[in-house]
Design a protein around this motif. Sequence first.
Motif, mmCIF file in Angstrom:
data_model
loop_
_atom_site.group_PDB
_atom_site.id
_atom_site.type_symbol
_atom_site.label_atom_id
_atom_site.label_comp_id
_atom_site.label_asym_id
_atom_site.label_seq_id
_atom_site.Cartn_x
_atom_site.Cartn_y
_atom_site.Cartn_z
ATOM 1 N N ASN A 83 0.797 -1.178 0.053
ATOM 2 C CA ASN A 83 0.019 0.156 0.058
ATOM 3 C C ASN A 83 0.687 1.126 0.188
ATOM 4 O O ASN A 83 2.157 1.081 0.318
ATOM 5 C CB ASN A 83 -1.098 0.064 1.256
ATOM 6 C CG ASN A 83 -0.316 0.028 2.553
ATOM 7 O OD1 ASN A 83 0.883 -0.293 2.554
ATOM 8 N ND2 ASN A 83 -0.766 0.579 3.716
ATOM 9 N N ARG A 84 0.448 2.257 -0.316
ATOM 10 C CA ARG A 84 0.926 3.431 -0.457
ATOM 11 C C ARG A 84 -0.375 4.571 0.310
ATOM 12 O O ARG A 84 -1.354 4.645 -0.174
ATOM 13 C CB ARG A 84 1.420 4.255 -1.660
ATOM 14 C CG ARG A 84 1.909 5.464 -1.613
ATOM 15 C CD ARG A 84 2.335 6.104 -2.967
ATOM 16 N NE ARG A 84 1.230 6.307 -3.748
ATOM 17 C CZ ARG A 84 1.168 6.151 -5.220
ATOM 18 N NH1 ARG A 84 2.154 6.007 -5.656
ATOM 19 N NH2 ARG A 84 -0.086 6.439 -5.878
ATOM 20 N N ASP A 85 0.163 5.190 1.269
ATOM 21 C CA ASP A 85 -0.810 5.817 2.192
ATOM 22 C C ASP A 85 -0.174 7.539 1.880
ATOM 23 O O ASP A 85 0.825 7.821 2.560
ATOM 24 C CB ASP A 85 -0.720 5.627 3.554
ATOM 25 C CG ASP A 85 -1.953 6.321 4.308
ATOM 26 O OD1 ASP A 85 -2.291 7.294 3.763
ATOM 27 O OD2 ASP A 85 -2.273 5.754 5.382
ATOM 28 N N GLU A 108 -5.624 5.793 0.944
ATOM 29 C CA GLU A 108 -4.770 4.658 0.853
ATOM 30 C C GLU A 108 -5.019 4.011 -0.714
ATOM 31 O O GLU A 108 -6.083 3.844 -0.947
ATOM 32 C CB GLU A 108 -4.845 3.744 2.019
ATOM 33 C CG GLU A 108 -3.852 2.479 1.910
ATOM 34 C CD GLU A 108 -4.221 1.723 2.983
ATOM 35 O OE1 GLU A 108 -3.251 1.625 3.798
ATOM 36 O OE2 GLU A 108 -4.913 1.081 3.032
ATOM 37 N N ALA A 116 -4.154 3.503 8.754
ATOM 38 C CA ALA A 116 -3.642 4.767 8.348
ATOM 39 C C ALA A 116 -2.064 4.787 8.449
ATOM 40 O O ALA A 116 -1.794 4.629 9.687
ATOM 41 C CB ALA A 116 -4.308 6.002 8.739
#
Length: 125
Positions: free
Chosen positions: A44-46, A51, A99
């Motif tokens: 993932n990239r937040d 996200e 998060a």
Amino acid sequence: MRDRFGARGTVHLDREAQVIVHCPARFHATELALEQVTRVEAGNRDDGSFETIFLYFHAEGVSPLAVSENDRGFTELVRDLGNAFPGIGDWQAAVPPVAFQLTSVDLWKREEPQAPEDPAVDHVA
């Protein structure tokens, strides 16, 4: 027609050629043959506001092919690849929705062929 030229990328499986085709931008396409894939990873990239989950298709000697859940055709690709890469259908459950927590999880890995036993080795019982 306008949607075709939008900012979102597209991805699909070319069933005849058995190739993943990813078009992250208008005039750019990346292909990866299913037989080359050695590992499928979910990550993932937040960026603070939302996200995004990615599937990374790893192969020897090339950069991983990163496919976003926001790419058009992502859901169909995951469905189409379910038999080739068992376990990728659980991509959402593999990456916890926490998060600011970056996650990397292997969903599928090609089993390495086991070396045959050496008949010259004497086994003592």
